[in-house]
Design a protein around this motif. Structure first.
Motif, PDB file in Angstrom:
ATOM      1  N   SER A   1       0.856  -1.186   0.000  1.00 40.25           N
ATOM      2  CA  SER A   1       0.000   0.000   0.000  1.00 40.25           C
ATOM      3  C   SER A   1       0.888   1.230   0.000  1.00 40.25           C
ATOM      4  CB  SER A   1      -0.914   0.030   1.231  1.00 40.25           C
ATOM      5  OG  SER A   1      -1.801  -1.069   1.215  1.00 40.25           O
ATOM      6  N   GLY A   2       0.358   2.311  -0.526  1.00 40.45           N
ATOM      7  CA  GLY A   2       1.146   3.527  -0.536  1.00 40.45           C
ATOM      8  C   GLY A   2       0.409   4.679  -1.184  1.00 40.45           C
ATOM      9  N   LYS A   3       1.171   5.719  -1.459  1.00 42.61           N
ATOM     10  CA  LYS A   3       0.610   6.927  -2.037  1.00 42.61           C
ATOM     11  C   LYS A   3       1.574   7.480  -3.072  1.00 42.61           C
ATOM     12  CE  LYS A   3      -1.457  11.349  -0.733  1.00 42.61           C
ATOM     13  NZ  LYS A   3      -2.124  12.050   0.379  1.00 42.61           N
ATOM     14  N   VAL A   4       1.013   7.959  -4.179  1.00 37.83           N
ATOM     15  CA  VAL A   4       1.803   8.594  -5.222  1.00 37.83           C
ATOM     16  C   VAL A   4       1.541  10.102  -5.171  1.00 37.83           C
ATOM     17  CG1 VAL A   4       2.294   8.739  -7.690  1.00 37.83           C
ATOM     18  CG2 VAL A   4       1.668   6.537  -6.671  1.00 37.83           C
ATOM     19  N   THR A   5       2.599  10.873  -5.069  1.00 35.90           N
ATOM     20  CA  THR A   5       2.477  12.328  -4.994  1.00 35.90           C
ATOM     21  C   THR A   5       3.270  12.982  -6.117  1.00 35.90           C
ATOM     22  OG1 THR A   5       4.326  12.421  -3.430  1.00 35.90           O
ATOM     23  CG2 THR A   5       2.098  12.384  -2.505  1.00 35.90           C
ATOM     24  N   LEU A   6       2.947  14.238  -6.386  1.00 38.19           N
ATOM     25  CA  LEU A   6       3.627  15.015  -7.424  1.00 38.19           C
ATOM     26  C   LEU A   6       4.632  15.948  -6.768  1.00 38.19           C
ATOM     27  CD1 LEU A   6       3.732  15.710 -10.492  1.00 38.19           C
ATOM     28  CD2 LEU A   6       2.127  17.568  -9.999  1.00 38.19           C
ATOM     29  N   LYS A   7       5.875  15.868  -7.214  1.00 38.06           N
ATOM     30  CA  LYS A   7       6.923  16.744  -6.713  1.00 38.06           C
ATOM     31  C   LYS A   7       7.080  17.931  -7.653  1.00 38.06           C
ATOM     32  CE  LYS A   7      11.813  16.813  -5.406  1.00 38.06           C
ATOM     33  NZ  LYS A   7      13.069  16.007  -5.317  1.00 38.06           N
TER      34      LYS A   7
ATOM     35  N   ARG B   1      -1.035  16.969  -2.738  1.00 34.05           N
ATOM     36  CA  ARG B   1      -0.159  16.569  -3.846  1.00 34.05           C
ATOM     37  C   ARG B   1      -0.368  15.126  -4.299  1.00 34.05           C
ATOM     38  NH1 ARG B   1       1.121  20.838  -6.177  1.00 34.05           N
ATOM     39  NH2 ARG B   1       2.977  19.925  -7.113  1.00 34.05           N
ATOM     40  N   GLY B   2      -1.356  14.415  -3.759  1.00 35.31           N
ATOM     41  CA  GLY B   2      -1.653  13.077  -4.246  1.00 35.31           C
ATOM     42  C   GLY B   2      -2.145  13.117  -5.684  1.00 35.31           C
ATOM     43  N   VAL B   3      -1.708  12.166  -6.503  1.00 33.60           N
ATOM     44  CA  VAL B   3      -2.021  12.161  -7.939  1.00 33.60           C
ATOM     45  C   VAL B   3      -2.986  11.024  -8.259  1.00 33.60           C
ATOM     46  CG1 VAL B   3      -1.087  12.149 -10.281  1.00 33.60           C
ATOM     47  CG2 VAL B   3       0.301  13.036  -8.398  1.00 33.60           C
ATOM     48  N   LYS B   4      -4.077  11.368  -8.909  1.00 30.66           N
ATOM     49  CA  LYS B   4      -5.090  10.387  -9.316  1.00 30.66           C
ATOM     50  C   LYS B   4      -4.697   9.715 -10.622  1.00 30.66           C
ATOM     51  CE  LYS B   4     -10.141  10.116 -10.083  1.00 30.66           C
ATOM     52  NZ  LYS B   4     -10.144   9.449 -11.397  1.00 30.66           N
ATOM     53  N   ASP B   5      -5.128   8.469 -10.789  1.00 29.90           N
ATOM     54  CA  ASP B   5      -4.990   7.729 -12.044  1.00 29.90           C
ATOM     55  C   ASP B   5      -3.541   7.501 -12.456  1.00 29.90           C
ATOM     56  OD1 ASP B   5      -7.692   7.374 -12.307  1.00 29.90           O
ATOM     57  OD2 ASP B   5      -7.990   9.101 -13.613  1.00 29.90           O
ATOM     58  N   VAL B   6      -2.718   7.144 -11.502  1.00 32.48           N
ATOM     59  CA  VAL B   6      -1.376   6.646 -11.793  1.00 32.48           C
ATOM     60  C   VAL B   6      -1.456   5.121 -11.784  1.00 32.48           C
ATOM     61  CG1 VAL B   6       1.032   6.551 -11.030  1.00 32.48           C
ATOM     62  CG2 VAL B   6      -0.307   8.649 -10.715  1.00 32.48           C
ATOM     63  N   VAL B   7      -0.884   4.488 -12.804  1.00 31.77           N
ATOM     64  CA  VAL B   7      -0.846   3.031 -12.834  1.00 31.77           C
ATOM     65  C   VAL B   7       0.356   2.568 -12.015  1.00 31.77           C
ATOM     66  CG1 VAL B   7      -0.705   0.951 -14.252  1.00 31.77           C
ATOM     67  CG2 VAL B   7      -1.916   2.968 -15.111  1.00 31.77           C
ATOM     68  N   VAL B   8       0.097   1.811 -10.953  1.00 35.01           N
ATOM     69  CA  VAL B   8       1.156   1.246 -10.114  1.00 35.01           C
ATOM     70  C   VAL B   8       1.122  -0.266 -10.305  1.00 35.01           C
ATOM     71  CG1 VAL B   8       2.100   1.065  -7.780  1.00 35.01           C
ATOM     72  CG2 VAL B   8       0.820   3.115  -8.449  1.00 35.01           C
TER      73      VAL B   8
ATOM     74  N   PRO C   1       1.119   9.113 -17.971  1.00 33.46           N
ATOM     75  CA  PRO C   1       1.541   9.470 -19.334  1.00 33.46           C
ATOM     76  C   PRO C   1       2.334  10.764 -19.444  1.00 33.46           C
ATOM     77  CG  PRO C   1      -0.857   9.636 -19.087  1.00 33.46           C
ATOM     78  CD  PRO C   1      -0.345   8.919 -17.882  1.00 33.46           C
ATOM     79  N   GLN C   2       2.228  11.652 -18.459  1.00 27.11           N
ATOM     80  CA  GLN C   2       2.943  12.922 -18.571  1.00 27.11           C
ATOM     81  C   GLN C   2       4.002  13.101 -17.482  1.00 27.11           C
ATOM     82  OE1 GLN C   2       2.886  14.970 -21.077  1.00 27.11           O
ATOM     83  NE2 GLN C   2       1.291  13.837 -22.158  1.00 27.11           N
ATOM     84  N   GLU C   3       4.441  12.018 -16.876  1.00 29.88           N
ATOM     85  CA  GLU C   3       5.549  12.146 -15.928  1.00 29.88           C
ATOM     86  C   GLU C   3       6.865  12.256 -16.689  1.00 29.88           C
ATOM     87  OE1 GLU C   3       5.923   8.702 -13.471  1.00 29.88           O
ATOM     88  OE2 GLU C   3       5.797   7.325 -15.151  1.00 29.88           O
ATOM     89  N   ARG C   4       7.892  12.771 -15.989  1.00 31.83           N
ATOM     90  CA  ARG C   4       9.172  12.988 -16.654  1.00 31.83           C
ATOM     91  C   ARG C   4       9.871  11.676 -16.967  1.00 31.83           C
ATOM     92  NH1 ARG C   4      13.450  16.767 -13.644  1.00 31.83           N
ATOM     93  NH2 ARG C   4      11.561  18.030 -13.532  1.00 31.83           N
ATOM     94  N   SER C   5       9.833  10.732 -16.032  1.00 30.38           N
ATOM     95  CA  SER C   5      10.464   9.430 -16.250  1.00 30.38           C
ATOM     96  C   SER C   5       9.786   8.405 -15.354  1.00 30.38           C
ATOM     97  CB  SER C   5      11.966   9.492 -15.939  1.00 30.38           C
ATOM     98  OG  SER C   5      12.177   9.869 -14.596  1.00 30.38           O
ATOM     99  N   ILE C   6       9.955   7.146 -15.712  1.00 29.81           N
ATOM    100  CA  ILE C   6       9.367   6.067 -14.937  1.00 29.81           C
ATOM    101  C   ILE C   6       9.909   6.099 -13.509  1.00 29.81           C
ATOM    102  CG2 ILE C   6       9.547   3.564 -14.614  1.00 29.81           C
ATOM    103  CD1 ILE C   6       7.334   4.197 -16.427  1.00 29.81           C
ATOM    104  N   VAL C   7       9.027   5.915 -12.541  1.00 26.47           N
ATOM    105  CA  VAL C   7       9.425   5.830 -11.138  1.00 26.47           C
ATOM    106  C   VAL C   7       9.361   4.366 -10.725  1.00 26.47           C
ATOM    107  CG1 VAL C   7       8.847   6.500  -8.781  1.00 26.47           C
ATOM    108  CG2 VAL C   7       8.588   8.151 -10.641  1.00 26.47           C
ATOM    109  N   GLU C   8      10.442   3.858 -10.176  1.00 29.58           N
ATOM    110  CA  GLU C   8      10.461   2.462  -9.787  1.00 29.58           C
ATOM    111  C   GLU C   8      11.292   2.281  -8.520  1.00 29.58           C
ATOM    112  OE1 GLU C   8      14.010   0.469 -12.324  1.00 29.58           O
ATOM    113  OE2 GLU C   8      12.219   0.991 -13.490  1.00 29.58           O
TER     114      GLU C   8
ATOM    115  N   LEU D   1       7.675  13.247 -11.019  1.00 31.30           N
ATOM    116  CA  LEU D   1       8.086  14.553 -11.517  1.00 31.30           C
ATOM    117  C   LEU D   1       7.406  14.773 -12.858  1.00 31.30           C
ATOM    118  CD1 LEU D   1      11.931  14.679 -10.780  1.00 31.30           C
ATOM    119  CD2 LEU D   1      10.198  16.236  -9.877  1.00 31.30           C
ATOM    120  N   ALA D   2       6.786  15.925 -13.036  1.00 30.98           N
ATOM    121  CA  ALA D   2       6.132  16.225 -14.309  1.00 30.98           C
ATOM    122  C   ALA D   2       7.169  16.564 -15.356  1.00 30.98           C
ATOM    123  CB  ALA D   2       5.155  17.387 -14.141  1.00 30.98           C
TER     124      ALA D   2
END
Length: 327
Positions: free
Chosen positions: A58-64, A105-112, A266-273, A291-292
């Motif tokens: 479980s977790g949370k994805v945020t926008l920096k 800063r939580g981001v909706k509709d990110v595929v994890v 689709p509009q992030e700067r690079s894949i986060v892993e 990161l956008a």
């Protein structure tokens, strides 16, 4: 078949318009952030079994950093400006808002998703259904599966054209391109009526997705309205989730082991892993930060052009009767 509505009284303006429209439709496809490459596993087939000691993540994805300025599309340079302008900024522009960000800063509709899971819980899959509604493709982000289907239905009284691609750092490849029929029960004047808000489904168009090796990003645009976009990530196992409105996600029934956890937008700067180890019957917290993209982006800013002002429409008026968009 009801064709898109254009009115031009000047040949030069018409030629410039056609060039601008073609550029707008292709821009998003050819400026996809190709740093979004994912090293997918080479497992030939996922094996379903009963998981008795599974854990969860479980977790949370945020926008920096700052939220990107929405792309602006001058509606007078596209078909059906009155109907599609029911959602606009009050100055004749449709804004394409690609990030849905909560106050914290939580981001909706990110595929994890987890990569490299060879076997685990059953993998039922509900093929996505995408609606063209108010000149938007909804939802904006989807999960797709290779060799599975996607259905698209037109709820609007105006014609749409679906152009679907797969893409990677190697560039795009066309998956399908078909017209999206209008339901004939819409009044003939509905496409030029800013006060018409009825949605009636047309005949759904169902297509099968066949992606080439190592390509997992799906994108679809309308061939008439370049601001209509929808995206998808192809998954290879059932261990994925779409973040909710607060950016939260949970993936459960994971066989114990160490995996690569990936977050994609689709509009992030690079894949986060990141690497995660899931204990038997245990839980792991994994928060991720996006990161956008920076620099030039597909589309244009909402800046007025005297050659393509609202006056070009004559006595027709663009009125945001559904949504007055704010940047």
């Amino acid at each position: 078949m009801r064709l898109p509505h254009f009115v031009f009284h000047n040949r030069d303006k018409m030629e410039v318009f056609l060039h601008m429209q073609a550029r707008g439709i292709q821009a998003a496809i050819f400026s996809i952030p190709f740093s979004l490459s994912i090293a997918f596993s080479t497992v030939s087939a996922y094996e379903e079994l009963t998981v008795t000691d599974g854990g969860s993540i479980s977790g949370k994805v945020t926008l920096k950093g700052g939220k990107p300025v929405p792309r602006g599309f001058n509606l007078v340079t596209f078909p059906d400006p009155v109907y599609c302008g029911r959602i606009s900024n009050g100055r004749g522009f449709r804004l394409l808002k690609e990030f849905m960000v909560a106050e914290d800063r939580g981001v909706k509709d990110v595929v994890v998703m987890l990569l490299g899971v060879e076997k685990g819980k059953p993998f039922p899959f509900q093929s996505p259904v995408i609606e063209a509604r108010d000149c938007r493709f909804l939802p904006f982000v989807n999960v797709v599966r290779n060799h599975d289907k996607v259905s698209v239905v037109n709820m609007d009284p105006v014609m749409h054209d679906i152009q679907a691609y797969e893409t990677s750092e190697l560039g795009p490849r066309v998956l399908f391109n078909v017209p999206l029929p209008v339901n004939p029960h819409h009044p003939k004047t509905a496409g030029v009526d800013a006060e018409y808000h009825k949605h009636i489904p047309g005949t759904p168009m169902t297509q099968e997705i066949h992606m080439t090796k190592n390509r997992r990003i799906f994108v679809m645009q309308c061939g008439f309205h370049a601001y209509m976009e929808t995206w998808g990530m192809a998954v290879e196992n059932p261990y994925y989730a779409l973040t909710d409105g607060s950016g939260q996600f949970t993936i459960s029934d994971i066989p114990p082991g160490t995996y690569k956890l990936v977050a994609w937008h689709p509009q992030e700067r690079s894949i986060v892993e990141r690497e995660v180890t899931v204990p038997a019957k245990g839980s792991v917290e994994a928060n991720l930060e996006l990161l956008a993209r920076e620099g030039a982006r597909a589309g244009m800013e909402a800046v007025e052009n005297p050659h393509f002002s609202l006056g070009i429409l004559g006595d027709r008026e663009i009125k945001p009767t559904v949504e007055l968009q704010q940047p």
